[in-house]
Design an enzyme around this catalytic site. Structure first.
Site, PDB file in Angstrom:
ATOM      1  CG  ASN A   1      36.756  67.046  13.233  1.00 58.74           C
ATOM      2  OD1 ASN A   1      36.987  67.866  14.118  1.00 58.74           O
ATOM      3  ND2 ASN A   1      37.453  65.928  13.116  1.00 58.74           N
TER       4      ASN A   1
ATOM      5  CB  VAL B   1      25.185  55.296   0.251  1.00 55.55           C
ATOM      6  CG1 VAL B   1      24.219  56.486   0.192  1.00 55.55           C
ATOM      7  CG2 VAL B   1      24.427  54.040   0.657  1.00 55.55           C
TER       8      VAL B   1
ATOM      9  CE1 TYR C   1      27.054  52.469  11.005  1.00 50.85           C
ATOM     10  CE2 TYR C   1      25.122  51.131  11.422  1.00 50.85           C
ATOM     11  CZ  TYR C   1      25.789  52.055  10.650  1.00 50.85           C
ATOM     12  OH  TYR C   1      25.191  52.567   9.519  1.00 50.85           O
TER      13      TYR C   1
ATOM     14  CG  ASP D   1      40.107  59.115   9.430  1.00 52.47           C
ATOM     15  OD1 ASP D   1      38.997  59.484   9.856  1.00 52.47           O
ATOM     16  OD2 ASP D   1      40.631  58.029   9.744  1.00 52.47           O
TER      17      ASP D   1
END
Length: 443
Positions: free
Chosen positions: A217, A132, A263, A176
């Protein structure tokens, strides 16, 4: 209520290759020449043929062992998708005799809009190397904005955005999101998180850390820079729903300790965190709940139903349906999803918004339709069809939802967004993408 995948609206086939310039018809039978819209003060319109030239093609030219061959070998079949944009194609060379590749960059970057500084936004896309994310990056780049991609390439790939590397408006960072990142930006599209069951279950702790720490973050970055923040949540927050179709007010039916919980619950807590920053710190947030999406650049072996069916049918293998195939899904094409994400980012809607297709199919009917489309495309392109693929059944995965279809009333009323692509047209384009990958030897 489920529907059958109607392929009658596709261009007619007489068994001969189609003429240059594939016609793509929307749900109303109108020709799709461009994607996007001019709405909410943000013009996201892009010519479809230019967008296709970035993904619907082999990545390199095949050469004989002695170096002979011509660029026509690469473009003859797929020229129908990239007409007028051949100058922006890679000239990397594949040598079958030695199974080696001589890589090069693009001959020339695709043309992007020349925006004045006041209209050019600095946009951060986390997970921009993924399926995506890379399509979103393509659209934002072609629109002339400055785009920075963050990706640790666990499931994403540098090749998905390699055609932009070196462009003055583009920056790619291997990073990351679990670790803090500092940058100046105006908008943040936070997509970073593995999305297919085999990938997000590979390291469940890492998945939920990505959903929580990564979102924390990026929200902190949005707070510092006063950037607008959009998180891509998922229909999985509804779990195995007891309400059908699912609207944004439904709280869901999720197993918090099952194999999919890393998830499902990760995205639910990410939404909680997002609205915590919104209420407490005034961060301008958007939440997109994405339903099943498919399209080019999907990992062919990531375990998702559309890519599984197409690859198995193209290879002439039996197609695997889990359970009896009576479970239902609704599928949307990638360009519709990108339209929805951009519309939500630039609209004033801060509540969660479902972005998905209202067309619902049983998995068994969908498998049969994919098989028929693959056979038709092969015949059109002069490829031997071979034996007819059989449909076999496997055991049902744990906690696999039985029904899944979005109520898109909010998206329609608040964003003016509705899917334009039929599932059949999207599947055909994805079939041609995988055929191109097979032709170049990378699949």
């Amino acid at each position: 209520m489920t529907a059958r995948l109607n392929t009658a609206g596709l261009p007619p086939s007489n068994g001969q290759p189609t003429t240059p310039g594939i016609m793509t018809l929307d749900r109303d039978g109108k020709l799709i020449k461009e994607v996007g819209f001019d709405r909410f003060g943000f013009d996201s319109r892009v010519e479809l043929s230019l967008l296709r030239s970035l993904y619907l093609r082999p990545h390199y030219v095949k050469r004989d062992g002695d170096g002979s061959g011509s660029d026509n070998d690469e473009t003859e079949h797929h020229a129908k998708f990239v007409q007028g944009f051949a100058a922006y194609q890679s000239k990397s060379i594949y040598h079958p005799a030695t199974h080696s590749i001589s890589y090069t960059t693009l001959s020339r970057f695709p043309p992007v809009k020349l925006l004045p500084p006041s209209a050019r936004k600095r946009i951060l896309v986390t997970g921009g190397g993924g399926f995506v994310g890379s399509h979103l990056v393509d659209r934002l780049m072609l629109l002339g904005h400055e785009v920075t991609v963050l990706d640790n390439f666990f499931t994403g790939s540098k090749t998905n955005v390699a055609h932009w590397v070196g462009h003055p408006n583009f920056e790619l960072c291997r990073h990351d999101v679990v670790e803090p990142f500092m940058i100046e930006c105006d908008q943040i599209y936070h997509l970073a998180c593995p999305a297919s069951p085999p990938h997000y279950q590979f390291n469940a702790v890492k998945t939920i850390k990505t959903s929580f720490m990564g979102t924390l973050n990026m929200l902190g970055l949005a707070k510092r820079t006063k950037a607008r923040f959009l998180i891509t949540s998922t229909s999985e927050v509804y779990g195995d729903p007891e309400v059908h179709p699912q609207n944004e007010e439904y709280w869901g039916n999720v197993n918090p300790i099952g194999p999919r919980a890393c998830y499902d619950e990760g995205k639910r807590v990410a939404e909680t965190l997002t609205y915590g920053f919104h209420r407490q710190d005034g961060v301008d947030v958007r939440v997109a709940r994405i339903f099943n999406t498919f399209g080019p650049r999907m990992n062919p072996y990531d375990g998702r139903v559309v890519s599984n069916f197409i690859i198995q049918a193209l290879k002439g293998e039996d197609m695997t349906v889990y359970g009896d195939g009576a479970q239902t899904r609704s599928f949307q094409y990638i360009h519709d999803l990108v339209d929805g994400l951009i519309a939500l980012m630039n609209a004033d809607e801060t509540r969660p918004v479902n972005i998905g297709s209202p067309d619902e199919f049983t998995i068994l009917d969908f498998a049969r339709a994919v098989r028929d489309i693959v056979e038709r495309v092969k015949r059109e392109d002069g490829v031997e069809v071979g034996r007819k693929c059989e449909i076999i059944h496997g055991p049902m995965p744990t906690d696999d939802p039985q029904k899944r279809r979005p109520d898109t009333t909010r998206a329609r009323e608040k964003l003016g967004w509705e899917p334009r692509w039929t599932v059949a047209m999207g599947v055909e384009e994805m079939v041609r993408y995988y055929m191109a990958k097979m032709a170049e030897g990378s699949l």
